[in-house]
Design an enzyme around this catalytic site. Structure first.
Site, PDB file in Angstrom:
ATOM      1  CD  GLN A 309      -9.950  -4.867   3.217  1.00 24.15           C
ATOM      2  OE1 GLN A 309     -10.811  -4.180   3.331  1.00 24.15           O
ATOM      3  NE2 GLN A 309      -8.492  -5.476   2.871  1.00 24.15           N
ATOM      4  CD  GLU A 328       5.455   1.332  -7.150  1.00 24.87           C
ATOM      5  OE1 GLU A 328       6.079   0.601  -6.973  1.00 24.87           O
ATOM      6  OE2 GLU A 328       6.229   2.498  -6.874  1.00 24.87           O
ATOM      7  CB  CYS A 362       9.521  -0.204  -5.231  1.00 21.86           C
ATOM      8  SG  CYS A 362       9.477   1.196  -5.626  1.00 21.86           S
TER       9      CYS A 362
END
Length: 577
Positions: A309, A328, A362
């Site tokens: 975008q 991240e 993560c």
């Protein structure tokens, strides 16, 4: 101990600041006086143990009980430090008891988002002209409030709202948040101190580290309360103004962080705290001419969408500048075990890496490569230890694992487990079950794959599911190449377990780009701020390294200033004669 932090509980200075809506109080610049000052030495906040009978355990249990009794809690969004009046709200269920609402939070309108942006921009000049020592003092004060006065409220909110046990809440909402506030001050000072050290007689060159023109958009995830504090503090310390949108599953704890910043003296319009429909908020922000940067932690797919975008808008000349994009994102992280490894230690590291906080980091370990000569030993111990893992509500202090964050996550993991249980190319080693009757509970699950190319080695699950491949010992070198090529294009964290230094060297070199954080005889999780700066490449993000000066520098626009102290007495060079 009251856990609801409101403006009425803030210090007198904060109350007075809250009345100055639309502007930041002018602080007279004192550059000469501030130049020699030095920050306190960098340090990490010590962790409390929460052992049975300890005072910290009693304190957090007390606050948990108070907080639970007052559910549902009210979360607010803030423009210029004032809570917004809203007609529509959304709710977040309690992950451990999904029939219970943990909090309601506002659904901000595009008009309110634009108001927040304009309010932040109105504060920009005064904030960037505030001396750095005064900006740093605010975040140093906030660190003390996090580590002291509001430690247990932050931990309890993180435990209930995000499903963390007390230890995971401690290392996140208390220690790591305090570390980010303190150490980002040190990193900012480190940047400001970097000046050219080479010169020519009669000349002086210096660098002015300006904030970005415009505003920064900070998007924080559900899984770490501390990350929101990091995403806003780094840019703000360098003189930027920030629009902060936390995850819908971390609104309440994040709002506590915001109120703590106000109590620490942050002018109320420097950081705006907005909540609601993520797509609608983001469309409004990214469509604004003054959008100058994105500080993001979350999924790779979402970050790619935002990047696209912004790129499209750059092509349309929507922005004055090229916005700085810092992300991240996701990982498919590996443990690679060599035949010379300490198997017991590798098993314990794998248990923590794969299953602490339900695999919702993560950096969580989700793929494991074992040598044939040690596989039976490793898997037997792994299975035995998994049987001892306790699962329960975060309020149960003995629980090692809790619920996953919400229904969508539970359903995704459930569908993967259901399909894997029927897959003939997979052997179920442990788990393979779940229970969504009361909370979103998934049991620690391990599959052994017959093929190293099975899709589970590439698919991000973000839950407590570990996939194992057993390789022939003689194929160590080729396995390294396969580890590098697998993992769904992610390259966040990875670890090798070995005693043989030749094997360690080969792994470190061959896997140079397979992980932004590479660990030797240590699990893939638990990077410590200021010691292991964090971030990955490939599809895992821009690798700007949270917990370092690198990412703080990204939100500056340096100006080089050259001054000469002698007149120019002609325009010709000697070669022109």
């Amino acid at each position: 101990m009251a856990f609801k932090l409101s403006m009425s509980q803030s210090s007198p200075s904060v109350r007075s600041l809250g009345r100055r809506v639309g502007r930041v109080p002018v602080i007279k610049s004192r550059g000469v006086a501030t130049a020699p000052f030095r920050l306190p030495a960098a340090r990490n906040e010590p962790n409390l143990d929460y052992a049975r009978g300890s005072p910290e355990r009693a304190q957090v249990e007390k606050v948990l009980k108070q907080m639970k009794a007052q559910l549902p809690l009210e979360s607010q969004s803030f423009i210029s430090g004032k809570a917004l009046s809203v007609s529509n709200t959304l709710q977040q269920p309690l992950p451990a008891e999904h029939a219970t609402t943990f909090t309601h939070y506002p659904l901000n309108t595009p008009a309110q988002i634009n108001e927040a942006i304009e309010s932040a921009l109105a504060a920009k000049e005064s904030w960037q002209n505030t001396p750095f020592v005064d900006r740093a003092a605010i975040f140093l004060k906030a660190a003390e409030l996090v580590a002291g006065k509001y430690r247990y409220e932050l931990i309890a909110a993180t435990m209930l709202g995000q499903g963390k046990n007390v230890w995971q809440g401690e290392i996140d909402a208390a220690a790591e948040l305090a570390d980010f506030f303190r150490l980002n001050c040190n990193y900012a000072a480190e940047i400001l101190a970097k000046q050219p050290d080479r010169g020519t007689d009669g000349m002086w060159t210096r660098v002015d580290y300006r904030p970005m023109e415009g505003f920064i958009y900070a998007v924080s995830p559900f899984n770490f309360t501390a990350i929101g504090g990091n995403l806003v503090s780094g840019p703000a310390l360098m003189g930027n103004v920030v629009i902060w949108k936390p995850s819908p599953s971390n609104v309440y704890a994040s709002s506590l962080v915001y109120k703590i910043l106000l109590e620490a003296g942050l002018p109320p319009n420097v950081i705006q705290f907005v909540t609601g429909d993520a797509e609608q908020i983001t469309q409004t922000v990214l469509g604004h001419r003054e959008f100058a940067g994105l500080n993001f932690t979350g999924s790779s797919d979402v970050f790619r969408s935002l990047y696209a975008q912004v790129g499209e808008n750059i092509g349309k000349k929507v922005y004055r500048d090229y916005p700085r994009l810092v992300g991240e994102t996701s990982g498919k992280n590996f443990h690679l075990v060599h035949p010379t490894a300490d198997i017991d230690s590798a098993v314990y590291h794998t248990l923590r890496g794969a299953f602490e906080y339900q695999g919702q980091k993560c950096s969580a370990t989700s793929r494991l490569y074992l040598p044939e000569s040690r596989a039976q030993e490793f898997l037997a111990k792994l299975k035995s230890e998994i049987n001892d893992i306790t699962i329960g509500s975060p309020e149960e202090m003995g629980a090692f694992m809790g619920p996953v964050i919400h229904k969508a996550s539970f359903e995704k993991i459930k569908s993967i487990i259901d399909a894997s249980n029927k897959d003939p190319s997979l052997e179920l080693i442990a788990g393979g079950t779940y229970d969504g009757s009361t909370g979103y509970y998934v049991h620690p699950t391990v599959y052994r794959a017959k093929s190293i190319d099975h899709e589970l080695f590439d698919k991000e699950i973000f839950g407590p599911v570990l996939t194992v491949y057993v390789y022939p010992d003689a194929e160590w070198s080729s396995i390294l190449k396969k580890v590098d090529q697998s993992g769904g294009g992610f390259a966040l964290t990875g670890a090798v377990f070995a005693a043989d230094r030749t094997a360690i060297r080969e792994a470190e070199d061959t896997l140079r780009y397979a992980a932004g954080n590479f660990y030797i005889n240590c699990k893939t999780t638990a990077a410590l701020i200021g010691q292991q700066s964090f971030g990955g490449g490939r599809s895992s993000g821009t690798n700007d390294k949270a917990g370092s000066a690198n990412v703080v520098l990204r939100f500056t626009s340096p100006r080089t200033i050259k001054e000469e102290f002698f007149p120019l007495n002609g325009f010709r060079y000697p070669s022109n004669e």
